[in-house]
Design an enzyme around this catalytic site. Sequence first.
Site, mmCIF file in Angstrom:
data_model
loop_
_atom_site.group_PDB
_atom_site.id
_atom_site.type_symbol
_atom_site.label_atom_id
_atom_site.label_comp_id
_atom_site.label_asym_id
_atom_site.label_seq_id
_atom_site.Cartn_x
_atom_site.Cartn_y
_atom_site.Cartn_z
ATOM 1 N N GLU A 177 0.823 -1.221 0.000
ATOM 2 C CA GLU A 177 0.000 0.000 0.000
ATOM 3 C C GLU A 177 0.856 1.269 0.000
ATOM 4 O OE1 GLU A 177 -2.686 0.411 3.357
ATOM 5 O OE2 GLU A 177 -3.555 2.257 2.586
ATOM 6 N N LYS A 222 -2.394 -2.050 -3.191
ATOM 7 C CA LYS A 222 -3.446 -1.183 -2.621
ATOM 8 C C LYS A 222 -3.031 0.273 -2.823
ATOM 9 C CE LYS A 222 -5.885 -0.143 1.701
ATOM 10 N NZ LYS A 222 -6.595 -0.710 2.843
ATOM 11 N N SER A 263 -9.541 4.274 0.243
ATOM 12 C CA SER A 263 -10.455 5.390 -0.051
ATOM 13 C C SER A 263 -9.842 6.743 0.304
ATOM 14 C CB SER A 263 -11.800 5.199 0.655
ATOM 15 O OG SER A 263 -11.664 5.105 2.054
ATOM 16 N N GLY A 265 -10.062 9.084 2.463
ATOM 17 C CA GLY A 265 -10.788 10.274 2.903
ATOM 18 C C GLY A 265 -11.805 10.760 1.886
HETATM 19 C C1 5MM Z 1 -8.446 1.611 8.477
HETATM 20 O O1 5MM Z 1 -7.351 2.509 8.498
HETATM 21 C C2 5MM Z 1 -6.084 1.862 8.347
HETATM 22 C C3 5MM Z 1 -5.214 2.039 9.541
HETATM 23 O O2 5MM Z 1 -4.805 3.326 9.749
HETATM 24 P P1 5MM Z 1 -3.699 3.653 10.937
HETATM 25 O O3 5MM Z 1 -2.574 2.666 10.809
HETATM 26 O O4 5MM Z 1 -3.310 5.055 10.604
HETATM 27 O O5 5MM Z 1 -4.418 3.534 12.233
HETATM 28 C C4 5MM Z 1 -5.429 2.313 7.035
HETATM 29 O O6 5MM Z 1 -4.125 1.850 6.860
HETATM 30 C C5 5MM Z 1 -6.253 1.777 5.925
HETATM 31 O O7 5MM Z 1 -6.061 0.399 5.776
HETATM 32 C C6 5MM Z 1 -5.957 2.406 4.592
HETATM 33 O O8 5MM Z 1 -5.343 3.638 4.644
HETATM 34 C C7 5MM Z 1 -7.258 2.530 3.844
HETATM 35 O O9 5MM Z 1 -8.201 3.180 4.660
HETATM 36 P P2 5MM Z 1 -9.079 4.317 4.024
HETATM 37 O O10 5MM Z 1 -9.880 4.867 5.182
HETATM 38 O O11 5MM Z 1 -8.143 5.313 3.415
HETATM 39 O O12 5MM Z 1 -9.933 3.613 2.984
#
Ligand code: 5MM
Length: 341
Positions: A177, A222, A263, A265
């Site tokens: 990712e 990702k 996603s 944000g």
């Molecule tokens: C769910 O959020 C994940 C964990 O975030 P932290 O490590 O900052 O607590 C994050 O890594 C998430 O898997 C991805 O960024 C995708 O989440 P979004 O909300 O951007 O779809």
Amino acid sequence: MSERIEDIAVKMVAGGKGLLAADESTATIKKRFDAISLVSTEESRRDYREMLFRSDDAMKKYISGVILYEETLFQKAADGTPFVDIIKAAGSIPGIKVDVGAKPLAGFPGETVTEGLDGLADRLAKYYDAGARFAKWRGVIAISDVLPTYGAIKANAHALARYAALCQQAGIVPIVEPEVLMDGEPGTQSLDRSEDVTRWTLQIVFQELAEARVKLEGMILKPSMVIDGKKARKASVEQVAERTVKVLKETVPSAVPGIAFLSGGQSTEEATAHLSAINSGHDLPWKVTFSYGRALQDSALKAWGGKAENVAAGQRAFTHRAEMNYLAAKGDWTKEREKAA
Ligand code: 5MM
């Protein structure tokens, strides 16, 4: 006999299903709970995730795998059933976030490198034994008129590649990712700038993956979409889809079985509309689906609100969002279907 990583990777992105990113670290889930005035405790985190994972319909029909935080991988539901068993019983695959977060990159003001490689081989063996069959690591690429630097992209890509190689050695599919943020100031993150930075990032990531001998058939990418900054968004759904497909085709080898977007944000409906536009009318060499966190959970979190009497409402909201994204992963989502559901 243990399953081949290539087969697990195919299953993670098959048939319009996608991934639920429920791997919020303790600090992030606290922020999410603050928004509904709920105190984050081990119990409230358990209740919230139990509400999601026991959404039977959604889990069985639309969710191929769940990315968990370490606490959740080893956690049990209120009745003592391990979460891993609940996820598996729905036919979904448990996964685990293994990075320990983005930390300031020495010598590169405003940029970060994601950490977590020390001791990772031992942790992966432990996670495999607990039932995890895929993992996730997120590198964060800041964007402004002077960022990112080559040094920061390279450091993050190198860590992603080292992580991916270790996962594959452990029989675990790595989700790679590299997230290009979309919070650039107005004027600094046009669609053109996002396209250039995303292309540059993915080129370096795939170069590092090749140098680390990562098997492309046994990984999932990702990425973020090519999108202009959220503070002054002008691009249409079609423009975001065209630019995203263009950059992915230029940089992602067809041996990669699947791409599952974050996603980042975007609003829930924006994230669905963009995914659907990417999947309709384009001849794509990979399966393209979702691995959303906020865009799958926001409405469910609000509907639940931390109250036991709202579990069914939370599950309905989650199931609806999961279904809309399942349609989008097949290019079949429309505003009419959104309203009809
Ligand atoms: C769910 O959020 C994940 C964990 O975030 P932290 O490590 O900052 O607590 C994050 O890594 C998430 O898997 C991805 O960024 C995708 O989440 P979004 O909300 O951007 O779809």
